[in-house]
Design an enzyme around this catalytic site. Sequence first.
Site, PDB file in Angstrom:
ATOM      1  N   SER A  61       0.863  -0.836  -0.361  1.00  0.00           N
ATOM      2  CA  SER A  61       0.582  -0.208   0.400  1.00  0.00           C
ATOM      3  C   SER A  61       1.103   0.987   0.332  1.00  0.00           C
ATOM      4  CB  SER A  61      -1.003  -0.156   1.507  1.00  0.00           C
ATOM      5  OG  SER A  61      -2.081  -0.118   0.869  1.00  0.00           O
ATOM      6  N   LYS A  64       0.310   3.290  -2.365  1.00  0.00           N
ATOM      7  CA  LYS A  64      -0.577   4.560  -3.039  1.00  0.00           C
ATOM      8  C   LYS A  64       0.578   5.911  -2.829  1.00  0.00           C
ATOM      9  CE  LYS A  64      -3.869   1.529  -1.781  1.00  0.00           C
ATOM     10  NZ  LYS A  64      -4.125   0.218  -0.279  1.00  0.00           N
ATOM     11  N   TYR A 185      -1.470  -1.223 -11.191  1.00  0.00           N
ATOM     12  CA  TYR A 185      -1.836  -1.173  -9.773  1.00  0.00           C
ATOM     13  C   TYR A 185      -1.039  -2.943  -8.894  1.00  0.00           C
ATOM     14  CZ  TYR A 185      -4.360  -1.599  -4.580  1.00  0.00           C
ATOM     15  OH  TYR A 185      -3.859  -1.661  -3.721  1.00  0.00           O
ATOM     16  N   TYR A 237      -4.229   2.570   7.575  1.00  0.00           N
ATOM     17  CA  TYR A 237      -5.750   2.352   7.358  1.00  0.00           C
ATOM     18  C   TYR A 237      -6.215   2.675   8.631  1.00  0.00           C
ATOM     19  CZ  TYR A 237      -2.600  -1.195   4.920  1.00  0.00           C
ATOM     20  OH  TYR A 237      -1.281  -0.620   4.281  1.00  0.00           O
ATOM     21  N   VAL A 255       1.263  -4.334   3.617  1.00  0.00           N
ATOM     22  CA  VAL A 255       0.597  -5.075   4.326  1.00  0.00           C
ATOM     23  C   VAL A 255       1.808  -6.363   3.889  1.00  0.00           C
ATOM     24  CG1 VAL A 255      -1.813  -5.470   3.941  1.00  0.00           C
ATOM     25  CG2 VAL A 255      -0.442  -6.139   2.287  1.00  0.00           C
TER      26      VAL A 255
HETATM   27  N1  GLU Z   1      -1.444  -4.698  -2.289  1.00  0.00           N
HETATM   28  C1  GLU Z   1      -2.359  -4.683  -1.921  1.00  0.00           C
HETATM   29  C2  GLU Z   1      -3.745  -4.878  -2.228  1.00  0.00           C
HETATM   30  O1  GLU Z   1      -4.553  -4.406  -3.118  1.00  0.00           O
HETATM   31  C3  GLU Z   1      -2.380  -3.672  -1.110  1.00  0.00           C
HETATM   32  C4  GLU Z   1      -2.872  -3.439   0.569  1.00  0.00           C
HETATM   33  C5  GLU Z   1      -1.897  -3.150   1.860  1.00  0.00           C
HETATM   34  O2  GLU Z   1      -0.813  -2.935   1.276  1.00  0.00           O
HETATM   35  O3  GLU Z   1      -2.608  -2.734   2.037  1.00  0.00           O
HETATM   36  O4  GLU Z   1      -4.692  -6.078  -1.178  1.00  0.00           O
END
Ligand code: GLU
Length: 303
Positions: A61, A64, A185, A237, A255
């Site tokens: 994530s 992002k 993505y 989160y 994650v």
């Molecule tokens: N690639 C993970 C997903 O899209 C990223 C989630 C994350 O790190 O929060 O589920």
Amino acid sequence: MEKAFFEGYEIGCAATTRGKVADYIPELAKSDPKAFGLCMLDATGEPLTFGEADTRFSIQSICKVIILAAALKLRGFDETFSHVMMEPSGDAFNSILKLDTRSNLPFNPMINAGAIETASLLLPELSFEDMLDYARMLCLDPTISLNEAVYNSEAQTGYRNRAIAYLLKSKGVMSADPERTLNLYFRLCSLAVSARSLAGLGLVLANDGVHPFNGKTLIAPEHVRTIQSIMFTCGMYDYSGKYSVKVGVPSKSGVGGGIVCAAKGPMGIGLYGPALDAFGNSSGAVKAMVHISQALGLHVFSY
Ligand code: GLU
């Protein structure tokens, strides 16, 4: 200062036993739950490292932040935020609920729906290779590469992310092709970074978007403010509120076990500990940051 980071490292190591590695992306389940490392980089260019500061793991994530920076640069503020809002969702990162029932636009660019929509804005102008170069530049790390195994694992099992992309398409929010968007993505989530690379990214953000060693503007200052504000309110989160009160440093976690922090100083702090707490944040890295921030007065509202 070194003492605060060392103590944070020790606290973080001890807290790894309280978490569990992510296993919903099968390849992530192979991470060592006891691994822990951190790196602090400031304008002196002399990094402070403890433990597994150079172990590679997938950025997940945290990409992002890079996706948002690229979208702001390519499309500008108004167009970007006509596709995604900037409100904390209070829901899990991969939730679909409010997107379907409360609003057509994803709540913010730090949850999956928002990041997938933001990634769609990069197409067709930017390819994965362009974004890889951009990530290497922002992280001050020219050796970042794609972890193919994580990418394949994620592409094969990312049903919920597919559902999100197709829902956005069905609502007419997404103009780009959902499969091409998901491909970009998933690849960006699979970039292999280290705590050291995240410290580089944190430093660029903390330094108002300016490369700390050659003075080049990498991200426009007004975009850095937007990105850091959204990291502060939405980056951790559904623990973002408590983290902002306790740590008070714009941060984003993934994650894969990483956290990037853009701290006063300016300082970039990158942490890695794949054992995650119930919210999906690295349990060791959160505990380490609580200590480091308190010890060094890094909370943005401590004067
Ligand atoms: N690639 C993970 C997903 O899209 C990223 C989630 C994350 O790190 O929060 O589920």
